[in-house]
Design a protein around this motif. Structure first.
Motif, PDB file in Angstrom:
ATOM      1  N   GLY A 127      48.811  26.731  51.306  1.00 53.68           N
ATOM      2  CA  GLY A 127      49.379  26.792  50.218  1.00 53.68           C
ATOM      3  C   GLY A 127      48.441  26.601  48.923  1.00 53.68           C
ATOM      4  N   PHE A 128      47.680  27.833  48.714  1.00 57.31           N
ATOM      5  CA  PHE A 128      46.782  28.027  47.448  1.00 57.31           C
ATOM      6  C   PHE A 128      47.306  28.711  46.557  1.00 57.31           C
ATOM      7  CE2 PHE A 128      42.350  26.578  49.698  1.00 57.31           C
ATOM      8  CZ  PHE A 128      42.970  25.537  50.394  1.00 57.31           C
ATOM      9  N   SER A 129      47.339  29.972  46.652  1.00 59.46           N
ATOM     10  CA  SER A 129      47.670  30.596  45.569  1.00 59.46           C
ATOM     11  C   SER A 129      49.119  30.559  44.827  1.00 59.46           C
ATOM     12  CB  SER A 129      47.787  32.058  46.076  1.00 59.46           C
ATOM     13  OG  SER A 129      46.489  32.527  46.502  1.00 59.46           O
ATOM     14  N   GLU A 130      49.040  30.822  43.554  1.00 60.53           N
ATOM     15  CA  GLU A 130      50.255  30.713  43.009  1.00 60.53           C
ATOM     16  C   GLU A 130      50.710  32.036  42.076  1.00 60.53           C
ATOM     17  OE1 GLU A 130      50.459  27.175  40.402  1.00 60.53           O
ATOM     18  OE2 GLU A 130      50.061  25.702  41.998  1.00 60.53           O
ATOM     19  N   ILE A 382      41.894  42.173  49.357  1.00 60.94           N
ATOM     20  CA  ILE A 382      42.581  41.344  48.261  1.00 60.94           C
ATOM     21  C   ILE A 382      42.596  39.888  48.616  1.00 60.94           C
ATOM     22  CG2 ILE A 382      44.645  40.838  46.989  1.00 60.94           C
ATOM     23  CD1 ILE A 382      45.338  43.789  47.106  1.00 60.94           C
ATOM     24  N   TYR A 383      43.046  39.676  50.011  1.00 57.84           N
ATOM     25  CA  TYR A 383      43.237  38.214  50.274  1.00 57.84           C
ATOM     26  C   TYR A 383      41.621  37.622  50.573  1.00 57.84           C
ATOM     27  CZ  TYR A 383      43.547  40.186  55.199  1.00 57.84           C
ATOM     28  OH  TYR A 383      43.269  40.456  56.475  1.00 57.84           O
ATOM     29  N   GLY A 384      41.732  36.406  50.777  1.00 52.70           N
ATOM     30  CA  GLY A 384      40.465  35.490  50.933  1.00 52.70           C
ATOM     31  C   GLY A 384      39.588  35.781  49.931  1.00 52.70           C
ATOM     32  N   GLY A 385      39.974  36.021  48.701  1.00 56.91           N
ATOM     33  CA  GLY A 385      39.104  36.040  47.432  1.00 56.91           C
ATOM     34  C   GLY A 385      38.942  37.641  47.498  1.00 56.91           C
ATOM     35  N   ASN A 387      37.547  41.312  46.759  1.00 56.76           N
ATOM     36  CA  ASN A 387      36.248  41.889  46.838  1.00 56.76           C
ATOM     37  C   ASN A 387      35.559  42.038  45.416  1.00 56.76           C
ATOM     38  OD1 ASN A 387      36.823  42.085  49.497  1.00 56.76           O
ATOM     39  ND2 ASN A 387      35.994  44.227  49.698  1.00 56.76           N
ATOM     40  N   GLU A 388      36.069  42.203  44.435  1.00 55.65           N
ATOM     41  CA  GLU A 388      35.633  42.229  43.113  1.00 55.65           C
ATOM     42  C   GLU A 388      34.721  40.722  42.908  1.00 55.65           C
ATOM     43  OE1 GLU A 388      38.539  43.309  43.657  1.00 55.65           O
ATOM     44  OE2 GLU A 388      38.028  45.697  43.235  1.00 55.65           O
ATOM     45  N   ILE A 389      35.582  39.705  43.179  1.00 57.31           N
ATOM     46  CA  ILE A 389      35.148  38.379  42.904  1.00 57.31           C
ATOM     47  C   ILE A 389      33.903  38.007  43.906  1.00 57.31           C
ATOM     48  CG2 ILE A 389      35.811  35.749  43.096  1.00 57.31           C
ATOM     49  CD1 ILE A 389      37.413  37.110  40.747  1.00 57.31           C
ATOM     50  N   GLN A 390      34.069  38.714  45.168  1.00 53.93           N
ATOM     51  CA  GLN A 390      33.034  38.424  46.094  1.00 53.93           C
ATOM     52  C   GLN A 390      31.555  39.028  45.644  1.00 53.93           C
ATOM     53  OE1 GLN A 390      33.584  36.383  48.465  1.00 53.93           O
ATOM     54  NE2 GLN A 390      35.769  36.418  48.202  1.00 53.93           N
TER      55      GLN A 390
ATOM     56  N   ALA B 261      43.090  38.727  29.515  1.00 52.71           N
ATOM     57  CA  ALA B 261      43.569  39.729  30.455  1.00 52.71           C
ATOM     58  C   ALA B 261      42.511  40.299  31.368  1.00 52.71           C
ATOM     59  CB  ALA B 261      43.926  40.682  29.324  1.00 52.71           C
ATOM     60  N   ILE B 262      42.838  40.650  32.559  1.00 51.77           N
ATOM     61  CA  ILE B 262      41.866  41.224  33.536  1.00 51.77           C
ATOM     62  C   ILE B 262      41.385  42.555  33.190  1.00 51.77           C
ATOM     63  CG2 ILE B 262      42.797  39.721  35.412  1.00 51.77           C
ATOM     64  CD1 ILE B 262      44.202  42.318  36.486  1.00 51.77           C
ATOM     65  N   GLY B 263      41.901  43.013  32.070  1.00 52.51           N
ATOM     66  CA  GLY B 263      41.481  44.575  31.733  1.00 52.51           C
ATOM     67  C   GLY B 263      40.188  44.092  30.936  1.00 52.51           C
ATOM     68  N   GLN B 266      34.586  44.050  32.940  1.00 55.72           N
ATOM     69  CA  GLN B 266      34.009  45.339  33.130  1.00 55.72           C
ATOM     70  C   GLN B 266      34.234  46.082  34.161  1.00 55.72           C
ATOM     71  OE1 GLN B 266      29.777  45.714  31.961  1.00 55.72           O
ATOM     72  NE2 GLN B 266      30.418  46.917  30.171  1.00 55.72           N
ATOM     73  N   ILE B 267      33.958  45.203  35.311  1.00 58.41           N
ATOM     74  CA  ILE B 267      34.388  46.226  36.611  1.00 58.41           C
ATOM     75  C   ILE B 267      35.541  46.736  36.730  1.00 58.41           C
ATOM     76  CG2 ILE B 267      34.511  43.685  37.581  1.00 58.41           C
ATOM     77  CD1 ILE B 267      33.941  45.069  40.136  1.00 58.41           C
ATOM     78  N   LEU B 268      36.656  46.105  36.084  1.00 57.74           N
ATOM     79  CA  LEU B 268      38.100  46.756  36.177  1.00 57.74           C
ATOM     80  C   LEU B 268      38.051  47.894  35.271  1.00 57.74           C
ATOM     81  CD1 LEU B 268      40.285  43.720  36.982  1.00 57.74           C
ATOM     82  CD2 LEU B 268      38.858  44.912  38.621  1.00 57.74           C
ATOM     83  N   LEU B 325      43.838  46.745  42.125  1.00 56.02           N
ATOM     84  CA  LEU B 325      43.551  46.171  40.753  1.00 56.02           C
ATOM     85  C   LEU B 325      45.076  45.209  40.460  1.00 56.02           C
ATOM     86  CD1 LEU B 325      41.039  47.638  40.608  1.00 56.02           C
ATOM     87  CD2 LEU B 325      41.868  48.679  38.604  1.00 56.02           C
ATOM     88  N   HIS B 326      46.137  45.575  41.107  1.00 53.95           N
ATOM     89  CA  HIS B 326      47.215  44.635  40.977  1.00 53.95           C
ATOM     90  C   HIS B 326      47.115  43.361  41.754  1.00 53.95           C
ATOM     91  CE1 HIS B 326      49.482  48.133  39.313  1.00 53.95           C
ATOM     92  NE2 HIS B 326      50.333  46.949  39.039  1.00 53.95           N
ATOM     93  N   GLY B 327      45.931  43.158  42.935  1.00 54.46           N
ATOM     94  CA  GLY B 327      45.916  42.070  43.616  1.00 54.46           C
ATOM     95  C   GLY B 327      47.089  42.202  44.742  1.00 54.46           C
ATOM     96  N   GLY B 328      47.671  40.861  45.030  1.00 56.87           N
ATOM     97  CA  GLY B 328      48.602  40.675  46.036  1.00 56.87           C
ATOM     98  C   GLY B 328      49.816  41.268  45.690  1.00 56.87           C
ATOM     99  N   GLY B 330      50.383  44.138  44.430  1.00 55.64           N
ATOM    100  CA  GLY B 330      49.963  45.719  44.772  1.00 55.64           C
ATOM    101  C   GLY B 330      50.730  45.857  46.284  1.00 55.64           C
ATOM    102  N   VAL B 331      50.491  44.964  47.289  1.00 51.37           N
ATOM    103  CA  VAL B 331      50.912  45.248  48.532  1.00 51.37           C
ATOM    104  C   VAL B 331      52.265  45.018  48.762  1.00 51.37           C
ATOM    105  CG1 VAL B 331      48.497  44.878  49.351  1.00 51.37           C
ATOM    106  CG2 VAL B 331      50.107  43.087  49.515  1.00 51.37           C
ATOM    107  N   THR B 332      53.180  44.869  47.747  1.00 50.35           N
ATOM    108  CA  THR B 332      54.460  44.255  48.296  1.00 50.35           C
ATOM    109  C   THR B 332      55.317  45.680  48.266  1.00 50.35           C
ATOM    110  OG1 THR B 332      54.880  44.293  45.910  1.00 50.35           O
ATOM    111  CG2 THR B 332      54.363  42.062  47.120  1.00 50.35           C
TER     112      THR B 332
END
Ligand SMILES: Cc1cc2nc3c(=O)[nH]c(=O)nc-3n(C[C@H](O)[C@H](O)[C@H](O)COP(=O)(O)OP(=O)(O)OC[C@H]3O[C@@H](n4cnc5c(N)ncnc54)[C@H](O)[C@@H]3O)c2cc1C
Lengths: 401, 374
Positions: A127-130, A382-385, A387-390, B261-263, B266-268, B325-328, B330-332
């Motif tokens: 339970g990390f992400s919010e 996306i998960y585990g951090g 790839n942009e962050i990595q 804002a994540i926009g 620069q990478i995004l 780019l939506h992160g989590g 985005g897969v819902t």
């Protein structure tokens, strides 16, 4: 025979393979073919069998019940598990939570939590992400306020993998709102049966259930459930995520997916010949195999070198590994031809968004789960951090840009 | 090449846009895709009343004087709402009938344009891997009426069609036949595709059929009609890509991480720029294909395959990056972004994937060069 492995390694592999062949129940292996949504009962049953052999927690030190294997042996073991379609362990418990518990927890906590994980009895969630704290994890807002012998927890966690199977959750909570964000975070383990916790499933694009949302409403947690000291949560999280990233290269998974892809390509035909003989397909498969081999060696190098948990290597293999998983899953869809776009309902699925109403798809045997897997694989980057962050981590910490 | 739309075309676009806004908001769409047939009962007749079903047909072919441009434009706007009605299949059916051109075919065409009848074009086969030119279904011609045996796959709108337009071999020729849906020897195996369309495999076992076109005549009709259907799919892909692009752009402006804002990362920004390049290249490739529709066969095939390659690879890139780019979120299942990707993933494999169209482009280009040299 593979120059990456010694004679001893090969002998170890043979030993593991023989054990799996003799002990893995066939119905578990059958369901395991679609293993990104394993059944808890299957996971528990297999973990129990492995525990009897002393193999259920390969990553742990011998003192806590680990087999005492080196990194390469752990890798080989995992590779054999995936190859045989054995159900995965509760990886959140055994690979993520347990190392934090035995490294930072008290003796009481080790005794309270480790045996249940080792025996496959207690399942865990992370339970990390919010909703407001994803990549920027340190901005998390779930609060734990001390009240006598308890912490009172309020807030929301999301993207909780396998939360629907879990008994316990390892929470990052804010215990001190008045210091630097990282310094005010603590680790708390919480029994999911505690009053005040509600769960909502989050269906994903594969129409499957992996992730959940948890709401905490005045949840009272005994103070002895705090891991280490208050304010150390960020240290624990970094330690844990480092482990997650090294594992998330997922080479054994990809190697198994390649084997499965080769099976599909022997069944499918193009221009009257088996697809596996088609030059375009072969070239694509070859490229994936080449990249997987390089990644495998990168992981083995990391596992045999000093400081193998080094964050930079972890990020590097996470980026390449997660992208490879997507490529191999997409190529498996291609291998099915245009019928790869059909929903082939998995008759074993434990949770299904639309139920079994659809009936079988057009490629019932070898096509089951393939398209769904390709869809769900979008999450690996996306998960585990993300790839942009990595990539930023690699640039900043190794390249010092 | 004229890149401007006429006033009529702008009006047509507006009418589709309005329909999608009114009838296809996200909740309504969910109800539709969860329904038994995956389409709303009254939408198709609304399409007919609004004039969309004949918009891409010349007047002498029973249409309203338009061309492939109208179809691509309608599909682009339908794509923005991820409308599940099988519009490209309709284009395929009507273009087949129009190219066949017999009195009988034109009478059927009129019924399709009025939505009085539904005919599902059934060209693809399990062994074709998306290549409509691979036909193993065969006819038994000495009998009258001829009888067909074989399997057609991934047939859109089959569950509610009155009849199927089937390609089948007769000796060396590929012919086109009409098969009534309720005939003996016709069995449907319905299933769903990732993008929530309800399709069928059609098993034909000595099923009585009516001959529509033979040999070269049928070949040409199929080649032309498939190209019409492909540019329609490319138009749909373009609408989806453009929507995914701008939806993502809006999200990057509101989603905050690390106090901004994540926009602003620069990478995004660069990723979004790459996505936009793919959208614009797809639009351009589509324009080129539309311009080639009335030209000679080889030039048309080359341009259409080029557009399909671009729409397939560009569509996958845009769809994947919109999710990333939506992160989590985005897969819902809940958010439209994953549905954009699913439809783009399917379009990339419908009527031939990028590999097939690369090969077809190369072959067609050889023919164009040869003709130029002669
Ligand atoms: C299937 C799945 C399972 C998961 N399981 C768990 C779990 O069990 N427990 C748990 O705690 N969490 C879990 N997560 C959550 C996961 O860790 C987060 O989704 C991830 O950290 C990204 O956060 P976010 O979704 O909020 O996206 P955001 O952080 O909002 O990111 C959106 C986009 O912006 C980019 N971005 C953000 N910041 C930057 C920056 N500084 N520079 C450049 N780009 C940036 C990201 O890379 C991404 O592309 C899971 C997620 C998924 C999809």
């Amino acid at each position: 025979m593979d120059p990456a492995y010694s004679k001893e390694d090969d002998a170890f592999r043979a030993e593991v393979r023989a054990f799996v062949e003799a002990n893995l129940p066939p119905d578990l292996a059958q369901r395991g073919r679609y293993d990104f949504h394993p059944h808890r009962d299957d996971q528990a049953a297999w973990t129990r069998i492995l525990a009897d052999k002393g193999w259920s927690v390969p990553h742990w030190p011998a003192a806590y019940g680990g087999p005492g294997w080196n990194g390469v042996q752990r890798f080989i073991f995992e590779d054999e598990m995936r190859r045989a379609y054995a159900p995965t362990a509760d990886r959140i418990g055994s690979e993520l939570v347990a190392p934090v518990v035995y490294t930072f927890g008290s003796e009481e906590q080790r005794q309270a939590y480790l045996p249940g994980i080792r025996l496959g009895q207690t399942f865990w969630a992370q339970g990390f992400s919010e909703p407001g704290a994803g990549s920027d994890l340190s901005s998390l807002r779930t609060r734990a306020v001390r009240d006598g012998d308890h912490f009172v927890v309020n807030g929301q966690k999301t993207w909780t993998t396998e939360g629907h199977h879990a008994d316990m959750i390892f929470l990052l909570v804010r215990t001190d709102p008045n210091v630097k964000p990282q310094a005010g975070i603590s680790s708390l383990v919480v029994d999911l049966k505690t009053p005040g916790i509600t769960r909502r499933p989050i269906w994903t694009l594969d129409e499957g259930l992996t992730v959940n949302e948890f709401f905490f409403d005045d949840v009272r947690v005994p103070v002895e459930n705090l891991i280490g000291q208050a304010g150390q949560g960020w240290t624990h999280a970094k330690f844990l995520l480092g482990n997650e990233r090294t594992n998330s290269a997922e080479v054994p998974h990809t190697r198994r997916d390649i084997a499965q892809l080769r099976e599909i390509a022997r069944i499918e035909r193009k221009n009257g010949r088996p697809l596996i003989e088609d030059p375009i397909f072969r070239a694509k498969l070859a490229r994936i195999e080449i990249d997987t081999k390089s990644l495998e060696i990168a992981v083995l190098r990391a596992l045999t070198s000093e400081g193998h948990g080094s964050a930079s290597v972890a990020s590097l293999v996470k980026v390449r590994g997660s992208e490879l998983r997507q490529r191999v899953a997409d190529l498996a869809v291609d291998a099915l031809g245009d019928r790869g776009i059909a929903v082939n309902v998995d008759p074993h699925a434990e949770y299904s968004m639309v139920g079994q109403a659809d009936g079988a798809g057009p490629t019932p045997g070898h096509g089951i789960g393939i398209a769904a897997k390709a869809m769900f694989r979008r999450a690996t980057t996306i998960y585990g951090g993300a790839n942009e962050i990595q990539r930023t981590l690699i640039a900043k910490t190794v390249l010092e840009l | 090449m004229d890149f401007n739309y006429t006033a009529e075309q702008d009006a047509l676009r507006d009418s589709v846009k309005r329909f999608v806004e009114r009838e296809y908001d996200w909740e309504k769409r969910f109800a539709i895709i969860r329904s038994a047939q995956g389409v709303a009962p009254d939408h198709w007749s609304a399409f007919a009343e609004l004039g969309w079903l004949g918009a891409g047909l010349a007047e002498d072919a029973g249409g309203f004087g338009g061309s492939a441009v109208e179809n691509a434009l309608i599909a682009e706007e339908l794509g923005r709402g991820l409308v599940t009605e099988p519009f490209a299949a309709h284009v395929l059916a009507t273009q087949l009938l129009s190219a066949i051109g017999t009195d009988e075919a034109l009478a059927l065409l009129t019924e399709l344009v009025m939505a009085e009848k539904r005919i599902a074009p059934a060209l693809q086969e399990p062994n074709g891997r998306g290549d409509w030119r691979i036909v193993e279904t065969h006819a038994n011609p000495p009998e009258s009426p001829p009888r067909l045996t074989g399997t057609k796959s991934l047939v859109d709108c089959a569950i509610y069609a009155d009849s199927f337009m089937v390609s089948a071999r007769n000796g060396k020729d590929t012919n086109l036949y009409l098969v009534n849906a309720n005939e003996t020897g016709v069995n449907l195996h319905p299933y769903r595709t990732l993008d929530n369309r309800h399709v069928c495999d059609i098993h034909l076992n000595n099923a009585p059929a009516q001959l529509l076109a033979t040999g070269k005549h049928a070949d040409q009709a199929i080649a032309l009609a498939v190209d019409h259907a492909i540019v329609t799919l490319c138009g749909e892909a373009l609408g989806i890509m453009d929507t995914a692009l701008w939806t993502t752009r809006d999200y990057l402006k509101v989603r905050k991480q690390f106090g901004t804002a994540i926009g602003n990362f620069q990478i995004l920004q660069h990723r979004m720029a790459d996505m936009m390049i793919e959208v614009e290249m797809t639009r351009s490739a589509l324009f080129h294909a539309l311009g080639a529709m009335d030209g000679n066969d080889a030039a048309r095939a080359a341009a259409v395959s080029a557009a399909k390659v671009q729409a397939s690879t560009g569509g996958l890139f845009v769809g994947q990056q919109a999710i990333q780019l939506h992160g989590g979120i985005g897969v819902t299942e809940e958010l439209n972004i994953s549905h954009h990707y699913r439809r783009l993933f399917v379009i990339a494999r419908q009527l031939g994937d990028a590999d097939l169209h690369l090969a077809r482009f190369a072959q067609a280009t050889d023919r164009v060069k040869k003709a130029d040299a002669d």
